[in-house]
Design an enzyme around this catalytic site. Sequence first.
Site, PDB file in Angstrom:
ATOM      1  N   ASN A 208       0.860  -1.187   0.000  1.00 55.78           N
ATOM      2  CA  ASN A 208       0.000   0.000   0.000  1.00 55.78           C
ATOM      3  C   ASN A 208       0.893   1.233   0.000  1.00 55.78           C
ATOM      4  O   ASN A 208       2.120   1.122   0.037  1.00 55.78           O
ATOM      5  CB  ASN A 208      -0.958  -0.016   1.198  1.00 55.78           C
ATOM      6  CG  ASN A 208      -0.211  -0.019   2.515  1.00 55.78           C
ATOM      7  OD1 ASN A 208       0.460   0.936   2.854  1.00 55.78           O
ATOM      8  ND2 ASN A 208      -0.307  -1.112   3.264  1.00 55.78           N
ATOM      9  N   ASP A 305      -4.948  -8.996  13.302  1.00 56.66           N
ATOM     10  CA  ASP A 305      -5.059  -7.562  13.622  1.00 56.66           C
ATOM     11  C   ASP A 305      -4.107  -7.311  14.797  1.00 56.66           C
ATOM     12  O   ASP A 305      -4.404  -7.675  15.942  1.00 56.66           O
ATOM     13  CB  ASP A 305      -6.501  -7.205  13.976  1.00 56.66           C
ATOM     14  CG  ASP A 305      -6.665  -5.702  14.101  1.00 56.66           C
ATOM     15  OD1 ASP A 305      -5.810  -5.055  14.732  1.00 56.66           O
ATOM     16  OD2 ASP A 305      -7.654  -5.175  13.558  1.00 56.66           O
TER      17      ASP A 305
HETATM   18  O1  C5P Z   1      -8.955  -1.648  10.875  1.00 57.97           O
HETATM   19  P1  C5P Z   1      -8.036  -0.563  10.432  1.00 57.97           P
HETATM   20  O2  C5P Z   1      -6.958  -1.068   9.490  1.00 57.97           O
HETATM   21  O3  C5P Z   1      -8.700   0.655   9.918  1.00 57.97           O
HETATM   22  O4  C5P Z   1      -7.322  -0.120  11.778  1.00 57.97           O
HETATM   23  C1  C5P Z   1      -6.240   0.734  11.779  1.00 57.97           C
HETATM   24  C2  C5P Z   1      -5.441   0.528  13.028  1.00 57.97           C
HETATM   25  O5  C5P Z   1      -5.250  -0.838  13.304  1.00 57.97           O
HETATM   26  C3  C5P Z   1      -4.037   1.079  12.875  1.00 57.97           C
HETATM   27  O6  C5P Z   1      -3.584   1.479  14.155  1.00 57.97           O
HETATM   28  C4  C5P Z   1      -3.263  -0.123  12.376  1.00 57.97           C
HETATM   29  O7  C5P Z   1      -1.875  -0.004  12.661  1.00 57.97           O
HETATM   30  C5  C5P Z   1      -3.896  -1.230  13.148  1.00 57.97           C
HETATM   31  N1  C5P Z   1      -3.924  -2.522  12.447  1.00 57.97           N
HETATM   32  C6  C5P Z   1      -3.125  -3.561  12.888  1.00 57.97           C
HETATM   33  N2  C5P Z   1      -3.168  -4.779  12.262  1.00 57.97           N
HETATM   34  C7  C5P Z   1      -3.981  -4.983  11.211  1.00 57.97           C
HETATM   35  C8  C5P Z   1      -4.802  -3.932  10.741  1.00 57.97           C
HETATM   36  C9  C5P Z   1      -4.741  -2.717  11.377  1.00 57.97           C
HETATM   37  O8  C5P Z   1      -2.382  -3.363  13.843  1.00 57.97           O
HETATM   38  N3  C5P Z   1      -4.001  -6.177  10.627  1.00 57.97           N
END
Ligand code: C5P
Length: 398
Positions: A208, A305
């Site tokens: 990305n 996550d």
């Molecule tokens: O769900 P989303 O990607 O929008 O959430 C963003 C937050 O979650 C950011 O702090 C990102 O670093 C963290 N994140 C993570 N692992 C993932 C997806 C998001 O730590 N697989």
Amino acid sequence: MVSGKRILLIVAGGIAAYKTLDLIRRLRERGAAVTPVMTQAAERFVTPLSVSALAGEAVHRDLFDLTREAEMGHIQLSRSADLVVVAPATANLMAKMAGGLADDLASTLLLATDTPVLLAPAMNVRMWTHPATRRNLGVLQSDGIRVVGPNEGDMACGEYGPGRMAEVPEILSAIEAALGAGPLAGRRIVVTSGPTHEPIDPVRYIANRSSGAQGTALARALATLGAEVVFVTGPAAVPPPQGVEIVRVETAREMLAAVEAALPADAAVCAAAVADWHVANAADQKMKKDGSGRAPVLDFAENPDILARIARRAEDRPRLVVGFAAETHDVVAHAEAKRARKGCDWIVANDVSPATGIMGGAENEVTLITGSGAEAWPRLSKDEVAQRLARRIAEALA
Ligand code: C5P
């Protein structure tokens, strides 16, 4: 803090020397004593009179000043301080330090001292990025010299890029940290940053556009306040900060493993743009066209996550877990929901719709969502957002 400490302040010849005048004032205000030293070139930018008036002490300028040499000597001058600060540190002085040259008072003091040294470099962007300066910086850092900045921004010479001397509050924080007095001294903080790369085969990957700029700025700001920072970074476009432990990873799964290995920590800040999925059927060998005209089919599997996993750890959950939320609409509502869903303490939310120019830009406009409400911050540089957030983290962990 810095009260009662003696700072030997070396001013080298750069336009940023005007900011050093304010640094002297702020140090004096905080109760520090400032012994000023100027290079000959520095005197072209600010006068010894201004420097000595603000410092309340005469400026040391001459290696062969016999009266002073008899009274005190440059070696003692260099050692009686608690910290030597060079602001601005020019490419030339850094090169002399790296090479161990001592042909004027400033470089002689730096060679003769056994006191910790902090540099605030300032120079033209091409000088900063020149291989010679990169090499000298590496040498100085491996010699244990601390560095604050430089920042990215407009330069007096009309160019744009890294090379601007750190701002006075940042230098003050770095001085406190170097004196072991920063508000985050003794705190361990894990920061994730940058994009992840999810392989399709050995040569291709899904990525990305995250540059890693905000995560890098944050790690730097936390380290400047004295924190021991573990910086877990995907393949980012911007160079990692100095003075932190750097763990380089590629995939989300590697990032999770690195973050878990870095625990226990007082806080975790997840600023990485982690891929939501990885390719479950990634090939071991480079995928080839088979002549049939059919495109390969990729199967995706969800990535862990990292933020949610860290926020839900039973035994060693960091006291403060902070996530980021990049949204394009209904920013606050989505971010509040995300805070609850992920179980983290704070969310730093921002609007990344293309019209804002935030994605990949130098500025950010964020809303900090804590358990007790949403605070909209003004539009600030990513460095300023990082410094504010670092101060808030310091307050929360105090
Ligand atoms: O769900 P989303 O990607 O929008 O959430 C963003 C937050 O979650 C950011 O702090 C990102 O670093 C963290 N994140 C993570 N692992 C993932 C997806 C998001 O730590 N697989």
